[in-house]
Write an enzyme that holds these catalytic residues in place. Structure first.
Site: not given
Length: 427
Positions: A65, A68-69, A141
């Site tokens: 994840h 991905e950012h 997040e």
């Protein structure tokens, strides 16, 4: 390219495997003004341990994840997300337990946008400074997820169902785990998994399939690489890891999830059949048209938040039912009792036939979405499945298959209940 025609659903699909191993799928849509592209890698939150260049690497939870950012950063100091948006496109990305996907939809400048997509996903650019800066953003997040009762109940469910399988990992990771991520680790993960032979490109719209392949050949690396060995933990026992688990949070009423642990089928075609069958069983046993749902709803044990579905990932599968209830234990017991009744008496043939027709119709309607077409195709490719054979699969599924499914899997030792309880219950 190879042309596939699916007459029963009115779809045409062009397929090509490039010299570098990339699989390309294109759904021509000459009567539409919009286009959609989905570029994905078979790499997700569960892939934290793998072998690269002969050495096993253990990477922090949440790194897929995180990567991905960071993939949107470009060497010129820009951001690919902003570049795509500037053309009028609608870009985004997501990471699941099993895949990471980058996508956009647009009505103009499709080829310019496709070039941008292929370039930024295939060329990583990180610095230690930018990686550390991202920790604050993703940390926020993660904290939001930790404060979300629905997300926490799902996390508890996976941890209760599985003892070893990395499906237990939070896709986003924890504040502590992402603090261990470095630029070098991200480069290693990109080298391992962002290789064309581990990826798929799916496009839907008024586009030339051959031109899509030509652009991919021009931009992406030329060589194919061998598959990266992955370690998804020790073999799982048939029974669940924990039969009950709970957590106290600020909720008005208890949130619950009942999980049924399923052994995944051995190959892609069998997995696809089991997936469709599992969804049908959910609806027949406890869906909104079932006798059980009607009884529990009338008694006030469940409300309109109740849902059920079948889930599968590489190496694991399970059914889940959840929602709000003042008596989650009553719901769990009622599901197992209804399963026992089905084993004794069978499913209502008329209900099962109606549910099968409804599921078929829902699948057909989903094809109106370019996003659904591309994501379903990508997921099917990674899983060794052809999702567009669903008409034949539905034809083959019988009521007896559903009853056998219930008989095999709906057992107390394969069932777990997780509950998010209100704070006042803990006082």
């Amino acid at each position: 390219m190879i042309k596939h025609t699916y007459e029963r659903i009115g779809e045409t699909l062009w397929e090509e495997t490039l010299e570098n191993g990339l699989r390309v799928y294109v759904f021509p849509k000459p009567d539409f003004g919009k286009c959609y592209a989905f570029f994905a890698t078979r790499y997700g939150g569960m892939d934290t341990r793998f072998q690269l260049n002969g050495q096993w690497l253990d990477t922090p939870m949440g790194i897929a994840h995180y990567l991905e950012h960071k993939m949107f950063d470009t060497p010129d100091g820009g951001n690919a997300l902003q570049k795509l948006s500037a053309t009028g496109a609608s870009p985004n990305a997501f990471t699941s337990s099993a895949i990471t996907g980058y996508h956009f939809e647009c009505t103009d400048l499709f080829w310019e946008n496709l070039r941008t997509l292929l370039e930024f996903v295939s060329v990583p650019y990180f610095t230690e400074e930018s990686v550390q800066k991202e920790q604050g953003i993703i940390g926020q997040e993660i904290r939001m997820m930790e404060d979300n009762p629905n997300r926490q109940s799902y996390r508890l469910l996976l941890e209760a169902l599985y003892q070893h399988h990395p499906i237990r990992n939070s896709v986003a990771g924890s504040v502590e785990s992402i603090a261990q991520i470095t630029a070098d680790t991200l480069y290693h993960c990109h080298e391992a998994f962002y290789t064309p032979s581990n990826m798929v490109l799916c496009v839907a719209g008024n586009v030339d399939p051959e031109r899509v392949c030509a652009m991919a050949r021009e931009i992406l690396p030329k060589e194919a690489k061998s598959a990266i060995p992955r370690d998804h933990g020790a073999d799982e026992p048939r029974e669940v890891f924990q039969q009950e688990s709970s957590k106290v949070m600020a909720v008005a009423a208890p949130l619950f999830q009942v999980g049924i642990k399923i052994q995944p089928a051995e190959d892609g075609a069998s997995q696809f059949c089991q997936k469709l069958l599992g969804d049908l069983v959910c609806e027949a046993l406890m869906g909104s048209s079932s006798p059980l749902y009607s009884r529990l709803y009338t008694q006030g044990v469940i409300n309109g938040s109740f849902y059920c579905c079948y889930m599968e990932y590489p190496g694991c599968a399970f059914l889940v039912a959840g929602g709000e209830s003042k008596s989650p234990e009553t719901v769990r017991d009622a599901i197992l009792e209804e399963a026992a009744r089905v084993v004794r008496e069978g499913l209502d043939d008329g209900l099962f036939t109606r549910l099968k027709k409804a599921a078929y119709g829902s699948f057909v309607r989903s094809l109106n979405s370019f996003e659904n077409l591309c994501v379903e195709q990508a997921q099917g490719y990674f899983d060794g499945q052809d999702p567009w054979t669903f008409p034949k699969v539905y034809d083959s599924i019988t009521r007896e298959d559903a009853e056998a499914f219930v008989r095999t899997w709906f057992r107390p030792e394969q069932t777990t209940l997780v509950v998010i309880r209100p704070e006042e219950e803990a006082q």
